[in-house]
Design a protein around this motif. Structure first.
Motif, PDB file in Angstrom:
ATOM      1  N   MET A  32      40.657 -10.147 -41.628  1.00 31.71           N
ATOM      2  CA  MET A  32      39.360 -10.658 -42.064  1.00 31.71           C
ATOM      3  C   MET A  32      39.369 -11.617 -43.134  1.00 31.71           C
ATOM      4  SD  MET A  32      38.280  -6.578 -42.671  1.00 31.71           S
ATOM      5  CE  MET A  32      36.722  -7.032 -43.216  1.00 31.71           C
ATOM      6  N   MET A  33      40.146 -11.892 -43.788  1.00 24.31           N
ATOM      7  CA  MET A  33      40.327 -12.653 -44.870  1.00 24.31           C
ATOM      8  C   MET A  33      40.705 -14.218 -44.560  1.00 24.31           C
ATOM      9  SD  MET A  33      39.159 -10.768 -47.108  1.00 24.31           S
ATOM     10  CE  MET A  33      39.431 -11.744 -48.861  1.00 24.31           C
ATOM     11  N   ASP A  34      40.562 -15.184 -45.371  1.00 24.26           N
ATOM     12  CA  ASP A  34      41.173 -16.608 -45.048  1.00 24.26           C
ATOM     13  C   ASP A  34      42.630 -16.922 -45.411  1.00 24.26           C
ATOM     14  OD1 ASP A  34      40.382 -16.383 -47.490  1.00 24.26           O
ATOM     15  OD2 ASP A  34      40.012 -18.465 -47.950  1.00 24.26           O
ATOM     16  N   LEU A  35      43.286 -15.765 -45.898  1.00 19.58           N
ATOM     17  CA  LEU A  35      44.602 -15.620 -46.286  1.00 19.58           C
ATOM     18  C   LEU A  35      45.232 -14.375 -46.028  1.00 19.58           C
ATOM     19  CD1 LEU A  35      44.596 -17.491 -49.983  1.00 19.58           C
ATOM     20  CD2 LEU A  35      44.979 -18.693 -47.663  1.00 19.58           C
ATOM     21  N   ASN A  36      46.520 -14.367 -45.593  1.00 22.57           N
ATOM     22  CA  ASN A  36      47.114 -13.241 -45.573  1.00 22.57           C
ATOM     23  C   ASN A  36      47.006 -12.268 -46.725  1.00 22.57           C
ATOM     24  OD1 ASN A  36      47.997 -14.427 -43.115  1.00 22.57           O
ATOM     25  ND2 ASN A  36      49.411 -12.954 -42.879  1.00 22.57           N
ATOM     26  N   VAL A  37      47.038 -10.791 -46.494  1.00 22.11           N
ATOM     27  CA  VAL A  37      46.900 -10.102 -47.590  1.00 22.11           C
ATOM     28  C   VAL A  37      48.414  -9.384 -47.596  1.00 22.11           C
ATOM     29  CG1 VAL A  37      46.168  -7.949 -48.771  1.00 22.11           C
ATOM     30  CG2 VAL A  37      44.780  -9.556 -47.512  1.00 22.11           C
ATOM     31  N   VAL A  38      48.980  -9.267 -48.766  1.00 21.26           N
ATOM     32  CA  VAL A  38      50.497  -8.637 -49.124  1.00 21.26           C
ATOM     33  C   VAL A  38      50.205  -7.429 -49.897  1.00 21.26           C
ATOM     34  CG1 VAL A  38      52.677  -9.178 -50.171  1.00 21.26           C
ATOM     35  CG2 VAL A  38      51.573 -10.955 -49.037  1.00 21.26           C
ATOM     36  N   ASP A  39      50.809  -6.237 -49.515  1.00 16.82           N
ATOM     37  CA  ASP A  39      50.746  -5.113 -49.987  1.00 16.82           C
ATOM     38  C   ASP A  39      51.539  -4.979 -51.478  1.00 16.82           C
ATOM     39  OD1 ASP A  39      50.187  -2.567 -50.927  1.00 16.82           O
ATOM     40  OD2 ASP A  39      51.838  -1.618 -49.310  1.00 16.82           O
ATOM     41  N   ARG A  40      51.202  -4.724 -52.371  1.00 18.37           N
ATOM     42  CA  ARG A  40      51.993  -4.493 -53.603  1.00 18.37           C
ATOM     43  C   ARG A  40      51.448  -3.562 -54.443  1.00 18.37           C
ATOM     44  NH1 ARG A  40      53.572 -10.700 -55.440  1.00 18.37           N
ATOM     45  NH2 ARG A  40      54.804 -11.265 -53.497  1.00 18.37           N
ATOM     46  N   THR A  41      50.857  -2.509 -53.508  1.00 19.39           N
ATOM     47  CA  THR A  41      50.232  -1.464 -54.662  1.00 19.39           C
ATOM     48  C   THR A  41      51.200  -0.180 -54.878  1.00 19.39           C
ATOM     49  OG1 THR A  41      49.694  -0.048 -52.256  1.00 19.39           O
ATOM     50  CG2 THR A  41      47.981  -1.597 -53.089  1.00 19.39           C
ATOM     51  N   ASN A  42      52.343  -0.342 -54.016  1.00 12.24           N
ATOM     52  CA  ASN A  42      53.280   0.650 -54.363  1.00 12.24           C
ATOM     53  C   ASN A  42      52.813   2.307 -54.209  1.00 12.24           C
ATOM     54  OD1 ASN A  42      55.496  -1.072 -55.063  1.00 12.24           O
ATOM     55  ND2 ASN A  42      54.656  -1.185 -57.326  1.00 12.24           N
ATOM     56  N   LEU A  43      51.865   2.275 -53.425  1.00 16.01           N
ATOM     57  CA  LEU A  43      51.049   3.465 -52.865  1.00 16.01           C
ATOM     58  C   LEU A  43      52.025   4.016 -51.618  1.00 16.01           C
ATOM     59  CD1 LEU A  43      47.540   2.898 -53.389  1.00 16.01           C
ATOM     60  CD2 LEU A  43      49.240   4.275 -55.160  1.00 16.01           C
ATOM     61  N   THR A  44      52.493   4.962 -51.475  1.00 15.20           N
ATOM     62  CA  THR A  44      53.401   5.651 -50.292  1.00 15.20           C
ATOM     63  C   THR A  44      52.650   6.574 -49.405  1.00 15.20           C
ATOM     64  OG1 THR A  44      54.648   7.094 -51.597  1.00 15.20           O
ATOM     65  CG2 THR A  44      55.258   4.828 -51.397  1.00 15.20           C
ATOM     66  N   ASP A  45      51.479   7.216 -49.945  1.00 11.61           N
ATOM     67  CA  ASP A  45      50.894   8.124 -49.422  1.00 11.61           C
ATOM     68  C   ASP A  45      49.824   7.542 -47.908  1.00 11.61           C
ATOM     69  OD1 ASP A  45      51.527  10.780 -50.587  1.00 11.61           O
ATOM     70  OD2 ASP A  45      50.405  10.025 -52.186  1.00 11.61           O
ATOM     71  N   ARG A  46      49.260   8.304 -47.630  1.00 12.80           N
ATOM     72  CA  ARG A  46      48.469   7.887 -46.384  1.00 12.80           C
ATOM     73  C   ARG A  46      46.946   8.330 -46.773  1.00 12.80           C
ATOM     74  NH1 ARG A  46      52.865   9.233 -43.909  1.00 12.80           N
ATOM     75  NH2 ARG A  46      53.794   7.740 -42.579  1.00 12.80           N
ATOM     76  N   TYR A  47      45.970   7.384 -46.922  1.00 11.78           N
ATOM     77  CA  TYR A  47      44.628   7.662 -47.446  1.00 11.78           C
ATOM     78  C   TYR A  47      43.523   7.503 -46.487  1.00 11.78           C
ATOM     79  CZ  TYR A  47      47.202   6.823 -51.617  1.00 11.78           C
ATOM     80  OH  TYR A  47      48.192   6.896 -52.507  1.00 11.78           O
ATOM     81  N   ASP A  48      42.522   8.363 -46.671  1.00 13.85           N
ATOM     82  CA  ASP A  48      41.204   7.950 -46.112  1.00 13.85           C
ATOM     83  C   ASP A  48      40.678   6.907 -46.909  1.00 13.85           C
ATOM     84  OD1 ASP A  48      41.859   9.945 -44.513  1.00 13.85           O
ATOM     85  OD2 ASP A  48      40.601  11.435 -45.486  1.00 13.85           O
ATOM     86  N   VAL A  49      39.961   5.849 -46.177  1.00 14.53           N
ATOM     87  CA  VAL A  49      39.284   4.710 -46.859  1.00 14.53           C
ATOM     88  C   VAL A  49      37.738   4.643 -46.427  1.00 14.53           C
ATOM     89  CG1 VAL A  49      41.357   3.166 -47.180  1.00 14.53           C
ATOM     90  CG2 VAL A  49      39.868   3.065 -45.112  1.00 14.53           C
ATOM     91  N   ASN A  50      36.872   4.463 -47.226  1.00 16.02           N
ATOM     92  CA  ASN A  50      35.463   4.434 -46.895  1.00 16.02           C
ATOM     93  C   ASN A  50      34.822   3.381 -47.736  1.00 16.02           C
ATOM     94  OD1 ASN A  50      32.814   4.529 -45.978  1.00 16.02           O
ATOM     95  ND2 ASN A  50      32.842   6.700 -46.246  1.00 16.02           N
ATOM     96  N   PHE A  51      34.447   2.369 -47.167  1.00 15.61           N
ATOM     97  CA  PHE A  51      33.755   1.317 -48.379  1.00 15.61           C
ATOM     98  C   PHE A  51      32.584   0.391 -47.531  1.00 15.61           C
ATOM     99  CE2 PHE A  51      37.228  -1.229 -46.744  1.00 15.61           C
ATOM    100  CZ  PHE A  51      36.952  -2.388 -46.935  1.00 15.61           C
ATOM    101  N   HIS A  52      31.941  -0.172 -48.470  1.00 20.61           N
ATOM    102  CA  HIS A  52      30.778  -1.108 -47.848  1.00 20.61           C
ATOM    103  C   HIS A  52      30.655  -2.380 -48.690  1.00 20.61           C
ATOM    104  CE1 HIS A  52      26.870  -2.386 -46.997  1.00 20.61           C
ATOM    105  NE2 HIS A  52      26.857  -2.111 -45.561  1.00 20.61           N
TER     106      HIS A  52
END
Length: 264
Positions: A181-201
């Motif tokens: 969706m973005m004009d640049l690539n997104v690199v994950d550095r959250t260090n979050l290892t769980d799986r999540y439910d996401v919901n945002f607007h």
């Protein structure tokens, strides 16, 4: 005009397993039955997806470049080289394996199928480039952790108005989704290892960068925005995540050889 839908790559549709879960088999997943044919001229659909069941891949009216973005899990801007027809000529693919696999296994099987049928040879290059870095906001994540025992999930999908929801989502996959969706690539550095439910607007406007609201390198005033948060604000306030500009490794595919497939 044909609207192309990257169902598997963008998460719109039904993915049977989380992309980072392992199957019981140690052998690489392969498609035992596969058909690759030119698309009929009157076909108006353009889609590439994993049908329910976790054993198959289907593409209808899709250019090879688009199918490659699904198979190799990259954005279009990460593919270079190749003849003009990989963008203009459309293909139908029906492929099925003899067992169920994860999303990642199906992607890899699709890549092997392209390499076999299209005689596709690619070279991987890692380039250090400007990226958006996805990290956890100082107040911590706000996403519910998904039940780890639940193997079925509804992947990330949109309502067409800036709303996005997804279940059983890994942060690595979420970063890839944002890269689309973005004009640049997104690199994950959250260090979050769980799986999540996401919901945002959010309000869809990617001309602005995080921080001062100005577009990348334009130096001008931010455009007038409709009511609602931009994606950077929505990520921080609704999910507890943030995007910051930086530099990071981006995988590029360089096409060294490709041929039109022979008739099935």
């Amino acid at each position: 005009r044909i609207a192309f839908f990257l169902v598997a790559a963008l998460g719109i549709g039904s993915l049977p397993l989380s992309s980072q879960q392992q199957s019981d088999s140690k052998e690489p997943l392969t498609f035992d039955v596969a058909s690759v044919k030119p698309t009929a001229p009157d076909e108006r659909r353009g889609i590439a997806h994993q049908p329910p069941g976790g054993q198959s891949y289907e593409a209808i009216g899709s250019p090879l470049r688009l199918i490659m973005t699904v198979a190799y899990t990259v954005t279009d801007r990460q593919i270079s080289g190749g003849p003009e027809w990989i963008d203009s000529e459309r293909w139908n693919i029906e492929a099925k394996a003899d067992r169920r696999g994860t999303s990642d296994e199906l992607h890899a099987a699709l890549a092997r199928l392209l390499e076999e049928r299209f005689q596709l040879k690619v070279r991987h290059e890692t380039r250090e480039l400007p990226v958006y870095i996805l990290t956890v906001d100082k107040k911590g994540p706000k996403m519910p952790v998904h039940d780890s025992a639940d193997l079925l999930h509804e992947p990330i999908g949109g309502d067409g108005r800036g709303g996005l929801t997804g279940q059983n989502v890994t942060m690595n996959y979420f970063a890839f989704f944002l890269s689309r969706m973005m004009d640049l690539n997104v690199v994950d550095r959250t260090n979050l290892t769980d799986r999540y439910d996401v919901n945002f607007h959010f309000v869809r406007d990617f001309g602005r960068g995080p921080g001062d609201g100005r577009g990348p390198g334009d130096g001008g005033p931010p455009p007038i925005q409709p009511d609602g948060p931009d994606i950077y604000t929505a990520l921080r306030e609704q999910l507890g995540l943030q995007l910051q500009k930086g530099k990071g490794p981006v995988d590029y595919l360089v096409i060294e050889h490709v041929e039109r497939p022979s008739a099935n």
